[in-house]
Design an enzyme around this catalytic site. Structure first.
Site, short mmCIF file in Angstrom:
data_model
loop_
_atom_site.label_atom_id
_atom_site.label_comp_id
_atom_site.label_asym_id
_atom_site.label_seq_id
_atom_site.Cartn_x
_atom_site.Cartn_y
_atom_site.Cartn_z
N ASP A 34 0.81 -1.23 0.00
CA ASP A 34 0.00 0.00 0.00
C ASP A 34 0.83 1.27 0.00
OD1 ASP A 34 -2.42 -1.15 0.07
OD2 ASP A 34 -2.84 -0.76 2.18
N LYS A 56 -3.40 3.34 -2.06
CA LYS A 56 -4.43 4.37 -2.17
C LYS A 56 -3.86 5.62 -1.54
CE LYS A 56 -7.57 0.95 -0.51
NZ LYS A 56 -8.42 0.62 0.60
N MET A 171 -7.05 9.76 9.27
CA MET A 171 -7.65 10.23 8.02
C MET A 171 -8.56 11.43 8.24
SD MET A 171 -8.67 6.46 6.56
CE MET A 171 -9.35 5.92 8.11
N1 SAH Z 1 -3.45 0.86 9.33
C1 SAH Z 1 -2.89 2.16 9.55
C2 SAH Z 1 -3.88 3.26 9.31
C3 SAH Z 1 -4.36 3.36 7.90
S1 SAH Z 1 -5.51 4.65 7.65
C4 SAH Z 1 -2.31 2.22 10.95
O1 SAH Z 1 -2.55 1.33 11.76
O2 SAH Z 1 -1.56 3.15 11.24
C5 SAH Z 1 -4.47 5.92 7.02
C6 SAH Z 1 -4.31 7.00 8.04
O3 SAH Z 1 -3.38 6.60 9.04
C7 SAH Z 1 -3.72 8.29 7.51
O4 SAH Z 1 -4.69 9.07 6.90
C8 SAH Z 1 -3.22 8.92 8.76
O5 SAH Z 1 -4.28 9.47 9.50
C9 SAH Z 1 -2.73 7.72 9.53
N2 SAH Z 1 -1.28 7.51 9.35
C10 SAH Z 1 -0.67 6.42 8.83
N3 SAH Z 1 0.66 6.55 8.88
C11 SAH Z 1 0.90 7.74 9.44
C12 SAH Z 1 2.07 8.45 9.81
N4 SAH Z 1 3.28 7.95 9.56
N5 SAH Z 1 1.95 9.66 10.39
C13 SAH Z 1 0.74 10.17 10.66
N6 SAH Z 1 -0.40 9.56 10.34
C14 SAH Z 1 -0.33 8.35 9.76
#
Ligand code: SAH
Length: 504
Positions: A34, A56, A171
């Site tokens: 992803d 995405k 998000m």
């Molecule tokens: N499965 C992922 C989340 C996916 S949804 C997890 O557990 O972290 C995607 C959202 O995750 C992004 O829009 C943001 O809000 C957050 N996100 C993922 N990686 C990030 C990062 N390195 N820094 C800040 N927000 C992050």
């Protein structure tokens, strides 16, 4: 045994990947990854691994979710080992649950490898403990971007508004004004601290703290973008006190490393440790010779020499390989004297049981000659195992001092795998601050890939050279190194870079 793995890649910092995840990345036949899974991990895939990007980014879907599910099932049916790699944790807003259900329905066994979720990791890297006895007894992970096809909100804003939970929104950047308003309307105080952390745990992490009343305005003023987590609650007030990551001296500074890939890890590692965003463009590659007959002869006649002078780590490695290939070991150096041109070369010898008789204080040929003469090398038989093409200063000066010098090529350097287009693209993106050169050949090959005239279009990019010899080569191209350490070693170069970054 399962052949499909839903794997969490963690928040981005490569160190935040679990050991189990690394194992699966290294052994999978198909990698489906992803947008938020750090592409850096792909270098651990087997050379013949099939790598598929289905990422995405915001609304831009490379593949819609049902097709991703279909793809996983299709690949899984082949019996190959599938790694489905997702940012953070696969079951935290990662649609991993849906992919799992799809696999169950298709009768395919799978395993889950949890990952460190961004809501916890990005918060911690921004100095925010998601729970803390002085502030809250719970934490709540919330999507800030509900499924747009849903007719009614799944959020119970009254509960969020009245709870004392730390709220972590994923998000949510686009909906920030709505989120802040709903929380205030439902009872959260307007001065409740709110933190935004973008690209948490990565070298380009940024964050700020505001409060519910002002956060939307401030995010807009800063043109704040995804991916960010939004943290709401008293714990955000600890950001300044407990923040540590954003204090790293080189945080966010783009640094190009031009060393051969096999040799770059030390430099890359320390620069990352300091927060730098390192881009590796290996301009040289270290290759074995086509024919080792001459080396073999020299090794068999080693007793003829009184001194062996090693001028590089690679020289030691390749010489040793041949020595071992004919069944010999360190004892062959018996009564002989051994010199190492620098501390890294010396360590390479020590690792093989040889304590060098001489290591110069300054790591250039001229100083080596002086030191060797002080140790009575004049008139000796000297063997110098080294690269096929190298500077002639050392052999010349030793010959001038009456030594009988034999130069023995044991490896050669060629143009590395770096592509000029990719380097230009990185420079053009505007986030590169430094280009590092650790030898004359890295300079020569770099400017073969990127013409010096094109490089001059980026005056903000500073050249860091390891020492005077390398700097002279830079000047040959009409450019001037901005940084040259006093100590001509990798640690010296890193120190000089840190000082330069701090001075800005
Ligand atoms: N499965 C992922 C989340 C996916 S949804 C997890 O557990 O972290 C995607 C959202 O995750 C992004 O829009 C943001 O809000 C957050 N996100 C993922 N990686 C990030 C990062 N390195 N820094 C800040 N927000 C992050």
């Amino acid at each position: 045994m399962a052949n499909v793995f839903l794997v969490g890649a963690g928040p981005g910092d490569p160190g935040m990947l679990t050991l189990r995840a690394k194992e699966i990345i290294e052994s999978c036949d198909v990698m489906i990854y992803d947008y938020l899974a750090n592409a850096e991990f792909l270098k651990w895939c087997k050379p013949d691994c099939e790598i598929l990007y289905v990422g995405k980014k915001g609304g831009d879907h490379t593949l819609p979710q049902d097709q991703i599910n279909g793809l996983i099932v299709e690949k899984a049916r082949s019996g190959k080992v599938i790694c489905r790699l997702k940012g953070g944790d696969p079951y935290v807003f990662g649609r991993g649950g849906e992919e799992g259900e799809e696999l169950v329905e298709a009768g395919i066994d799978f395993e889950v490898v949890p990952g460190i979720t961004a809501g916890v990791a990005a918060a911690a890297y921004a100095g925010i403990p998601v729970t803390h006895r002085d502030f809250t007894t719970s934490v709540c992970f919330i999507t800030g971007h509900e499924d747009p096809t849903k007719s009614e909100s799944g959020h119970n804003w009254a509960v969020y508004g009245q709870s004392t939970s730390t709220l972590v929104f994923y998000m949510g950047v686009g909906n920030l004004p709505m989120i802040a308003k709903n929380l205030m309307d439902n009872g959260r105080a307007a001065d409740t601290p709110v933190a935004l952390v973008r690209w948490g745990t990565r070298c380009n992490q940024t964050s700020f703290v505001s409060d519910l009343e002002h956060v939307a305005e401030e995010a807009q003023a800063r043109n704040w973008q995804a991916p960010s987590i939004i943290i709401v609650g008293g714990v955000c007030s600890l950001h300044d006190k407990l923040g540590w990551f954003e204090k790293k001296p080189m945080l966010g500074q783009g640094v190009i490393v031009t060393r051969a890939r096999e040799q770059a890890s030390g430099l890359v590692g320390v620069l990352r440790e300091q927060g730098a965003c390192v881009r590796e463009f290996p301009t040289i590659s270290v290759e074995p010779l086509d024919d080792y007959a001459e080396v073999e002869t020299a090794i068999l006649q080693l007793a003829r020499y009184q001194w062996v002078v090693f001028t590089s780590v690679n020289g030691v490695k390749h010489f040793w390989q041949q020595l071992r290939a004919i069944g010999l070991d360190a004892r062959i150096f018996g009564g002989m004297r051994v010199a190492a041109i620098g501390p890294a070369t010396a360590d390479e010898l020590r690792a093989r049981g040889i304590e060098p008789d001489f290591i110069p204080e300054k790591y250039v040929a001229e100083h080596v000659v002086k030191g060797l003469l002080e140790r009575g090398i004049a008139g000796s038989d000297v063997l110098i195992p080294r690269a096929k093409v190298a500077r002639e200063v050392l052999p010349r000066e030793l010959k001038a001092a009456g030594c009988n010098v034999t130069v023995l090529p044991v490896y050669e350097t060629r143009l590395g795998q770096a592509s000029g287009d990719e380097i230009m693209e990185a420079l053009g993106a505007g986030d590169i601050r430094y280009v590092t050169f650790t030898s004359s050949s890295t300079v020569e090959n770099f400017f073969e890939l990127v013409p010096a005239d094109a490089f001059r279009n980026f005056p903000e990019v500073r050249i860091a050279s390891i020492g005077p010899v390398t700097s002279d080569t830079v000047r040959k191209f009409g450019l001037t190194p901005a940084i040259e350490p006093e100590d001509y070693t990798i640690p010296g170069l890193v120190d000089a870079l840190i000082k330069d970054a701090a001075a800005k």
